[in-house]
Design a protein around this motif. Structure first.
Motif, PDB file in Angstrom:
ATOM      1  N   TYR A  88       0.899  -1.250  -0.049  1.00  0.00           N
ATOM      2  CA  TYR A  88      -0.130   0.076   0.029  1.00  0.00           C
ATOM      3  C   TYR A  88       0.748   1.215  -0.201  1.00  0.00           C
ATOM      4  CZ  TYR A  88      -3.622  -3.381   1.409  1.00  0.00           C
ATOM      5  OH  TYR A  88      -4.544  -4.172   1.162  1.00  0.00           O
ATOM      6  N   LEU A  89       2.009   1.089   0.532  1.00  0.00           N
ATOM      7  CA  LEU A  89       2.791   2.505   0.595  1.00  0.00           C
ATOM      8  C   LEU A  89       3.193   3.043  -0.882  1.00  0.00           C
ATOM      9  CD1 LEU A  89       3.882   4.601   2.642  1.00  0.00           C
ATOM     10  CD2 LEU A  89       6.090   3.201   2.692  1.00  0.00           C
ATOM     11  N   ARG A  90       3.083   4.140  -1.122  1.00  0.00           N
ATOM     12  CA  ARG A  90       3.364   4.703  -2.547  1.00  0.00           C
ATOM     13  C   ARG A  90       4.165   6.108  -2.371  1.00  0.00           C
ATOM     14  NH1 ARG A  90       1.708   0.249  -2.971  1.00  0.00           N
ATOM     15  NH2 ARG A  90      -0.221  -0.238  -4.392  1.00  0.00           N
ATOM     16  N   VAL A  91       4.883   6.194  -3.626  1.00  0.00           N
ATOM     17  CA  VAL A  91       5.456   7.621  -3.688  1.00  0.00           C
ATOM     18  C   VAL A  91       4.694   8.676  -3.433  1.00  0.00           C
ATOM     19  CG1 VAL A  91       6.844   9.111  -5.057  1.00  0.00           C
ATOM     20  CG2 VAL A  91       7.548   6.571  -5.201  1.00  0.00           C
ATOM     21  N   GLY A  92       5.341   9.527  -2.379  1.00  0.00           N
ATOM     22  CA  GLY A  92       4.460  10.895  -2.387  1.00  0.00           C
ATOM     23  C   GLY A  92       3.865  10.798  -0.797  1.00  0.00           C
ATOM     24  N   ARG A  93       3.794   9.592  -0.142  1.00  0.00           N
ATOM     25  CA  ARG A  93       3.100   9.495   1.082  1.00  0.00           C
ATOM     26  C   ARG A  93       4.108   9.613   1.996  1.00  0.00           C
ATOM     27  NH1 ARG A  93      -1.089   4.072   0.266  1.00  0.00           N
ATOM     28  NH2 ARG A  93      -2.470   5.230  -1.062  1.00  0.00           N
ATOM     29  N   GLN A  94       3.570   9.839   3.458  1.00  0.00           N
ATOM     30  CA  GLN A  94       4.683  10.272   4.497  1.00  0.00           C
ATOM     31  C   GLN A  94       4.862   9.348   5.398  1.00  0.00           C
ATOM     32  OE1 GLN A  94       3.386  14.188   5.387  1.00  0.00           O
ATOM     33  NE2 GLN A  94       5.029  14.994   4.053  1.00  0.00           N
ATOM     34  N   VAL A  95       5.800   9.116   6.131  1.00  0.00           N
ATOM     35  CA  VAL A  95       6.138   8.484   7.385  1.00  0.00           C
ATOM     36  C   VAL A  95       6.799   9.148   8.344  1.00  0.00           C
ATOM     37  CG1 VAL A  95       6.061   6.096   6.149  1.00  0.00           C
ATOM     38  CG2 VAL A  95       7.861   7.382   6.395  1.00  0.00           C
TER      39      VAL A  95
END
Length: 313
Positions: A88-95
């Motif tokens: 589910y994690l994609r480019v542009g998302r934050q952690v």
């Protein structure tokens, strides 16, 4: 699941696949600000939107403060974190990421022997880079089940050192003792991998002088500490007295009373739950500290020898 305070939000700028079942995440400050410095062997705590808090070794190039790189293995029995990252994690998302910590620091040596198995290559890779940049001779044995599971092969090939890549499914197990060889003054051995691989490495250097062998573990060392005894933790800053029953951990007892202490692996291998000891004697049940350490302890597994222990929390 506890949401930890602090840290900073970093953006996923790139995702690649250096090996089968491994993804590498490139993380950067959304404003382009430089990230805190780190040394080979360091890891960061990462909290996902799912609230899972995990520790990942930094496997980028030391000295590059424009971003961090971490690698995440797809766990067959995932508790949620690796499944989320892979699916589910994609480019542009934050952690959310905390500053690097290092329990596996690379120390100066005349030559290095590096030992890695599987995803254990992640803390070793920056060490190899540092040794190569410094002109220090090095050798690496990298054990994987199949060649498709060997991460960062191209980068290792470009470094130009001596790399022994062993696919155990077709070539059998690596003879760690033979690879390490006899002790030579000035040699530092650094190892990270599965428990069986680490055990083989420990046996290979059993006769070497203390301080020659350095290891980072995925799982704690099995040890028998005997029955757990209850004790009381005095929280100096919170002005609380917390009873820790025989069947509870110090971390659980502190959190029950509202004392916020971080916790990641909950096995005594990551160091995120370290607390400062002001008085009393800790019993270290983790795989990081030794009996000679009296000023701190890891609350997830360690206990107190004395009936009371005073903590700076």
């Amino acid at each position: 699941m506890m949401i930890r305070e602090g840290g900073r939000l970093l953006t996923v700028t790139e995702i690649d696949h250096p090996a089968r079942d491994i993804v590498a995440l490139h993380l950067a400050d959304p404003a382009g600000d430089p990230l805190p410095e780190w040394e080979p062997g360091a890891h960061v705590d990462v909290q996902l939107i799912t609230r899972h808090l995990r520790q990942y070794s930094l496997c980028g190039r030391p000295g590059d403060r424009s971003g961090y790189r971490i690698a995440v293995l797809r766990e067959r029995l995932s508790r949620g974190a690796s499944a989320y990252v892979h699916s589910y994690l994609r480019v542009g998302r934050q952690v959310r990421v905390w500053e690097p910590r290092n329990h596996f620091a690379l120390r100066p040596a005349e030559r290095y022997v590096f030992l890695a198995a599987g995803v254990g290559i992640t803390p070793i890779l920056p060490m190899v880079m540092r040794a190569q940049d410094a002109g220090v001779p090095w050798r690496l044995a990298y054990s994987v089940r199949t060649l498709e599971e060997a991460a960062f092969r191209d980068e290792l090939a470009q470094l130009g050192g001596e790399v022994t890549l062993r696919a155990t499914s077709t070539e059998g197990r690596l003879d760690v003792r033979e690879f390490v060889g006899a002790f030579e003054e000035g040699t530092g051995v650094y190892c990270c991998g599965s428990p069986g691989f680490v055990e083989a490495a420990e046996e290979a250097v059993a006769e070497w002088p203390a301080g020659s062998f350095h290891v980072e573990r995925f799982l704690p060392v099995p040890r028998d500490f005997g029955p757990c005894e209850p004790f009381e933790a005095v929280c100096a800053r919170s002005r609380l007295r917390v009873r820790v029953d025989a069947g509870a951990s110090l971390l659980t007892a502190l959190r029950r009373e509202g004392v916020r202490v971080a916790g990641g692996c909950l096995k005594g291998v990551c160091g995120s739950c370290a607390v400062t000891v002001l008085d009393g004697v800790p019993q270290h049940r983790d795989s990081l500290l030794t009996a000679g350490t009296v000023d701190r302890m890891h609350a997830c597994v360690s206990r107190a020898v004395t009936p009371e222990i005073v903590l700076d929390v």
